[in-house]
Design an enzyme around this catalytic site. Sequence first.
Site, PDB file in Angstrom:
ATOM      1  N   LYS A 184      46.722 -18.778 -28.623  1.00  0.00           N
ATOM      2  CA  LYS A 184      46.390 -20.107 -29.643  1.00  0.00           C
ATOM      3  C   LYS A 184      47.598 -19.730 -30.651  1.00  0.00           C
ATOM      4  O   LYS A 184      47.589 -18.628 -31.257  1.00  0.00           O
ATOM      5  CB  LYS A 184      45.212 -20.473 -29.946  1.00  0.00           C
ATOM      6  CG  LYS A 184      44.756 -21.542 -30.915  1.00  0.00           C
ATOM      7  CD  LYS A 184      43.415 -21.535 -31.144  1.00  0.00           C
ATOM      8  CE  LYS A 184      43.137 -22.952 -31.837  1.00  0.00           C
ATOM      9  NZ  LYS A 184      41.722 -23.042 -32.249  1.00  0.00           N
ATOM     10  N   SER A 208      39.713 -27.605 -31.386  1.00  0.00           N
ATOM     11  CA  SER A 208      40.962 -27.635 -31.791  1.00  0.00           C
ATOM     12  C   SER A 208      42.066 -26.817 -30.542  1.00  0.00           C
ATOM     13  O   SER A 208      43.324 -26.883 -30.751  1.00  0.00           O
ATOM     14  CB  SER A 208      41.296 -26.938 -33.172  1.00  0.00           C
ATOM     15  OG  SER A 208      40.933 -25.587 -32.944  1.00  0.00           O
ATOM     16  N   SER A 213      35.526 -24.825 -31.338  1.00  0.00           N
ATOM     17  CA  SER A 213      37.016 -25.010 -31.016  1.00  0.00           C
ATOM     18  C   SER A 213      37.453 -24.418 -29.704  1.00  0.00           C
ATOM     19  O   SER A 213      38.518 -24.435 -29.003  1.00  0.00           O
ATOM     20  CB  SER A 213      37.928 -24.715 -32.146  1.00  0.00           C
ATOM     21  OG  SER A 213      38.170 -25.766 -32.857  1.00  0.00           O
TER      22      SER A 213
END
Lengths: 517, 98
Positions: A82, A157, A181
Amino acid sequence: MTTELTRLSAADLAGRIHARDTTAVEVTQAHLDRIAAVDRAVHAFLYVDADAALAAAAAVDNRLRCGDPPASPLAGVPLALKDVFATVDMPTTCGSRILQGWRPPYDATVTRRLREAGVVILGKTNMDEFAMGSSTENSAYGPTRNPWDLDRVPGGSGGGSAAAVAAFQVPLAIGTDTGGSIRQPSAVTGTVGVKPTYGGVSRYGLVAFSSSLDQGGPVARTVLDAALLHEVIGGYDALDSTSIDAPVPPVAQAARAGAAGDLAGVRVGVVSQFRGEGYQPGVLRAFDVAVSRLRELGAHVIEVSCRSFDHALPAYYLISPSECSSNLARFDGMRYGLRVGDDSSRSAEEVMSLTREAGFGPEVKRRIMLGTYALSAGYYDAYYGQAQRVRTLIIRDFAAAFERVDVLVSPTAPTTAFRLGERVGDPLAMYLSDLCTIPVNLAGNAALSVPAGLSDDDGLPVGLQVMAPALADDRAYRVAAAYEVARNAADGPLAHRVPDLTEDRLPPPSIAEVVGR
Amino acid sequence: MPTISRDEVAHLARLARLAVTEEELDLFASQLEMILTSVARVSEVAAVDIPPTSHAVGLTNVFRADAPHPGLTQQQALSGAYATEDGRFRVPRILDES
């Protein structure tokens, strides 16, 4: 041959690489080819470094060729990171324009541990800006699409990490979970996502959103793969003062034990607060089927009430914006990142305000102002102080529940993946996506999401959330692994039912389109 | 019910160093009020005798060993700078000199 490699689990890939039935380079190339074929449609990646990945893979192969043991059980396996973890050799943008092209001067501890374990980092994945959002539509670089239906969001997210794993672009990814997330994107993409106990995975080099909640964790297609990755990234780090100085819970062992398919004597609590208004009927039906499977595996299932959980969402939307408003003060255009309006007449303060206005998207600005409000004199105790008291109530409810049961279960998210654009203009509707995941963040304990089949409303994936006490992450893995085996035996692995994306259409919208909305 | 005026949003934006536009002031005023209204109930649930939790997993007295270790080099520290001068960050004027 190469497409076949992308369908294998990380554990299988590692087994073949370490037995020298295939090479890390071949495995890496197969995944790079897959990314080239499908990422135009999915847009999971913000950055791919094929050369560096192949070099890292070659280093693993060389070591094995010399007869040395693999650096870890996952050496040679590709992974997507990420874009909120610092990487010296790749940009780290957090999905924000304010950090466009920024290359950090150091690696995050998670990044370093992955490299040392011989895990091959293919690139950085898309995310809601600074991890604020539940759909990945808040990225300044365009949304990621859900591989199950390209008109729908992959959650957020960490939608990029979840979509990359679901689309067979990588077998493993790293996400971060502040309010859900990792788990919510995993639920809506049919993948496994884990939020470890707070302090279980180092936050050093993880760009901070809400420091008392942020936690990195694994994303995978199987429970065992997630556990193996958890053991690579977890453990004490002197560089993070909130890191727990205790051994990583034996999660891989628990996943293997669970796969034997016996939950006799395990007490499972169904949280009664997580149903009712706002929950799709198809999600609840899939959840009920999952619970009956747990019963068939021998688990003793009871209903447990955690009344304070009803207040988790409002408490979260005071605590996380407050911490965000403080953490994001560092983005001032002075030492790194974007700078706007520096015309040698404007003051530093004016340049700072223009930079932040241009560099942050609407959700980030909203939360900064909300946090600034909640922390201001006169409101502090009514908002932030009270939210912290609610947090205590949630911890007490968890403690009482874990006296009666070993794990708690719920749907991971109240709905399946929603359509792009559906909740963008309505922050409160977006916030409801994390209804079931937030209590765990506020209490700091461990939880994961494991695929629980498809909703009979719309044929989209549903996640089963398994919650365990702090430092007992292994319990969640054991239950999830047992459930995974039973569900796969009944219906086959869910991940393999994702549509073939190679023929698909839909290029990602341009940055201008997204920013201009 | 909390209310939040346009002026109040402008004040918050100034405190947060955000040069927001006129349209954003209107948008954020209505959205912030809506969000605050929906979270306001937290002030009714917990009694003041409940201790607040600031960190989920309590650790106390976390110290590192008092030993020197290398930090970033000057070059590394400046590597992301918009502008540098004499090996330092060049920033806009910080005092009102006009």
